[in-house]
Design an enzyme around this catalytic site. Structure first.
Site, PDB file in Angstrom:
ATOM      1  N   ARG A 105       0.585   7.621   2.178  1.00  0.00           N
ATOM      2  CA  ARG A 105       1.634   6.717   2.630  1.00  0.00           C
ATOM      3  C   ARG A 105       2.925   7.021   1.894  1.00  0.00           C
ATOM      4  NH1 ARG A 105       1.735   0.248   2.764  1.00  0.00           N
ATOM      5  NH2 ARG A 105       1.454   0.522   0.543  1.00  0.00           N
ATOM      6  N   THR A 109       9.218   5.029   3.322  1.00  0.00           N
ATOM      7  CA  THR A 109       9.129   4.580   4.730  1.00  0.00           C
ATOM      8  C   THR A 109       7.863   3.763   4.984  1.00  0.00           C
ATOM      9  OG1 THR A 109       7.892   6.526   5.410  1.00  0.00           O
ATOM     10  CG2 THR A 109      10.295   6.704   5.454  1.00  0.00           C
ATOM     11  N   ASP A 201     -11.625  -0.787  -4.280  1.00  0.00           N
ATOM     12  CA  ASP A 201     -11.197   0.508  -3.759  1.00  0.00           C
ATOM     13  C   ASP A 201     -12.440   1.355  -3.490  1.00  0.00           C
ATOM     14  OD1 ASP A 201      -8.436   2.527  -4.048  1.00  0.00           O
ATOM     15  OD2 ASP A 201     -10.443   3.397  -3.836  1.00  0.00           O
ATOM     16  N   ASP A 204     -12.482   4.853  -5.200  1.00  0.00           N
ATOM     17  CA  ASP A 204     -12.725   4.771  -6.642  1.00  0.00           C
ATOM     18  C   ASP A 204     -14.185   4.424  -6.936  1.00  0.00           C
ATOM     19  OD1 ASP A 204     -10.200   5.451  -7.417  1.00  0.00           O
ATOM     20  OD2 ASP A 204      -9.516   3.391  -7.736  1.00  0.00           O
TER      21      ASP A 204
HETATM   22  N1  URA Z   1      -8.924   0.640   0.900  1.00  0.00           N
HETATM   23  C1  URA Z   1      -9.887   0.322   0.011  1.00  0.00           C
HETATM   24  O1  URA Z   1     -10.516   1.196  -0.577  1.00  0.00           O
HETATM   25  N2  URA Z   1     -10.131  -0.971  -0.236  1.00  0.00           N
HETATM   26  C2  URA Z   1      -9.485  -1.973   0.381  1.00  0.00           C
HETATM   27  O2  URA Z   1      -9.796  -3.128   0.142  1.00  0.00           O
HETATM   28  C3  URA Z   1      -8.493  -1.624   1.327  1.00  0.00           C
HETATM   29  C4  URA Z   1      -8.229  -0.318   1.557  1.00  0.00           C
END
Ligand code: URA
Length: 210
Positions: A105, A109, A201, A204
């Site tokens: 991203r 923008t 995430d 992660d």
């Molecule tokens: N991407 C992720 O890994 N977790 C989220 O909660 C949203 C997007």
């Protein structure tokens, strides 16, 4: 597949998803659970594949036996978290062709920018399944599907583990022809774009980064 959204409520999927959400679940378990759930989601997302028959001989007699019709399907991992779904689905469908879409991203923008794109040939003749565990804003998923359509894909489905209502709405508006299969629809996105209650995430947690 006629529904735009399918939530796989099977008890095995729901139980495994709860284990994945738990913040104390280890990287090793998270990855293993994702692999297991991806196969159950793949079972659902491929339910209506075109079939034909092949003449075979069993030890007793000949028969016309069912086989999947058409070209090998294409699995498209949306990097990097899509790879966590890819491993399991490939175990179930080992002959599938595989592609990768990398988007980041742009900070200014806020639009998705492509940094990697490599997909199988003849997408127009393949069932194409895009893989991304977290359907959050839906912006990168919608952009990835734009790219797949530009490459000729016509029969696309989207597999995720968790979806936010915002992401579903975005996909419905951008790609109403692309059915979504997910294990759950959560409450909302928070101000950082994370799905709540979610699982954090996904990249992660599966790769042990951060
Ligand atoms: N991407 C992720 O890994 N977790 C989220 O909660 C949203 C997007």
């Amino acid at each position: 597949m006629h529904e735009h959204l399918t939530v796989v409520t099977h008890p095995l999927v729901q139980h495994k998803l709860t284990l994945m959400r738990d913040k104390d679940t280890s990287t090793k378990s998270f990855r293993q659970l994702l692999r297991e759930i991806s196969q159950l989601l793949a079972y659902e997302i491929t339910r209506e594949m075109e079939m034909t028959t092949r003449r075979i001989e069993t030890p007793l007699r000949e028969m016309d036996a069912p086989v999947i019709d058409g070209k090998k399907l294409a699995l498209i991992s949306i990097l990097r978290a899509g790879n966590g779904l890819l491993d399991g689905v490939l175990e179930l469908i080992p002959a599938a062709r595989v592609g990768f879409v990398g988007l980041y991203r742009d900070e200014k923008t806020l639009q998705p920018v492509q940094y990697y794109y490599k997909v199988p040939s003849e997408l127009e003749n393949r069932l194409t399944i895009a893989l991304d565990p977290m359907l959050a804003t839906g912006n990168s998923s919608a952009a990835a599907i734009d790219l797949l359509k530009k490459s000729g894909a016509k029969n696309i489905r989207f597999m995720c583990l968790l979806a936010a209502p915002e992401g579903i709405a975005r996909m419905r508006q951008a790609h109403p022809d692309v059915p979504i299969v997910t294990a759950a629809v959560d409450e909302r996105l928070n101000e950082h774009g994370y799905i709540v209650p979610g699982l954090g995430d996904a990249g992660d947690r599966m790769f042990g980064t951060k």
